[in-house]
Write a protein that holds these residues in place. Sequence first.
Motif: not given
Length: 345
Positions: A35-59
């Motif tokens: 999605a980031a690539t298609v829309h010309g945004l800065s492409v996040p690393a988006a590894n599963f550890q980071t996404l898990w931290a987002h969903e758990q509220g730690t990051v």
Amino acid sequence: MKMTQRPGWTPARLREHREAHGLTLEAAGERLRQAATVHGLSVPAANFQTLWAHEQGTVFPGPHYRRAYCLLYQATEPELGFRPPLPGESQKAEIVISELPAPTDPAADNAAAQVIEEAFTKVSVGGIEPGDSPQSLLRGRVVDAWRRRHGGGSPRPILVLVGGYAGSGKTEFSRFLSDVTGWAFLDKDSLTRSIVERLLVSLGGDPNDRHSDLYLKEVRPLEYRCLMETAWDNLNVGTSTILSAPFIAELKDKAWFTRLENRCAAKGIDVAAIWVRCDPESMREYIEFRGAARDAWKLGNWDQYAEGLDLEVSPPTAHLTVDNRLGAAISLADQTRESLRRIFT
């Protein structure tokens, strides 16, 4: 597990959206990068550890992640639990893509124009006054530019100044406006930063200085002169142009803006000013995210810097004020881009 405190943040919403789409953490990460690539945004690393931290509220997700999440799930920041909605905030550019006519039908252009009109109305502080108000005329020029790219519209060029404090989102909004209209886009920093830094060094100053008398009196006037002269090169050959720069002193100076309007009128050029309003917390986040050396003083002296900002009052010369508090306008701009892309693909 330690939770990151953020007013109004509901981390569980991300997991709910991911699971509703039947995605694993790894698959969601891959989709985010796409999605980031298609829309010309800065492409996040988006590894599963980071996404898990987002969903758990730690990051708390940074701005590049939040935009990618909104595009992936076709949802707004409040819907994804990143923040509460602003009072009266329009959540989406309401349009049902499946009911639009085929791209070969001229009515598709009308549908696209409607999306653009809705987006402009919803990002504007106080909405758009009907009739011949400055806001309505500017919105009409944007829609006209869309139509002109598809075979109609007026050939009269326009100069659009997009101003705002550092980190307000003026560059992103300028890019959106350029995407929609096809007008040339000139960003002050991209155009002049290298020469400004070298000039400051040659004068015995700090290349990242944007606050001393040396910069304000000796360098800044030349920087803005280069920006304006480049704009005139475009306008003189009939190319409408968008300028992105703070324009803080310029848009507060009615005499300066009147001179600009008169010069444009003499050449058959329209002129409009857009002011992008934002909240200090979001501005600081954007500034930290871009990591530019020229922002070091602002971040190191944030309280002093923020106290000097007049965030609630638009310059008297502004034709339109865009409400980008909490990134609301940029989020809607992303949705509008996606709507237009789906109409014509």
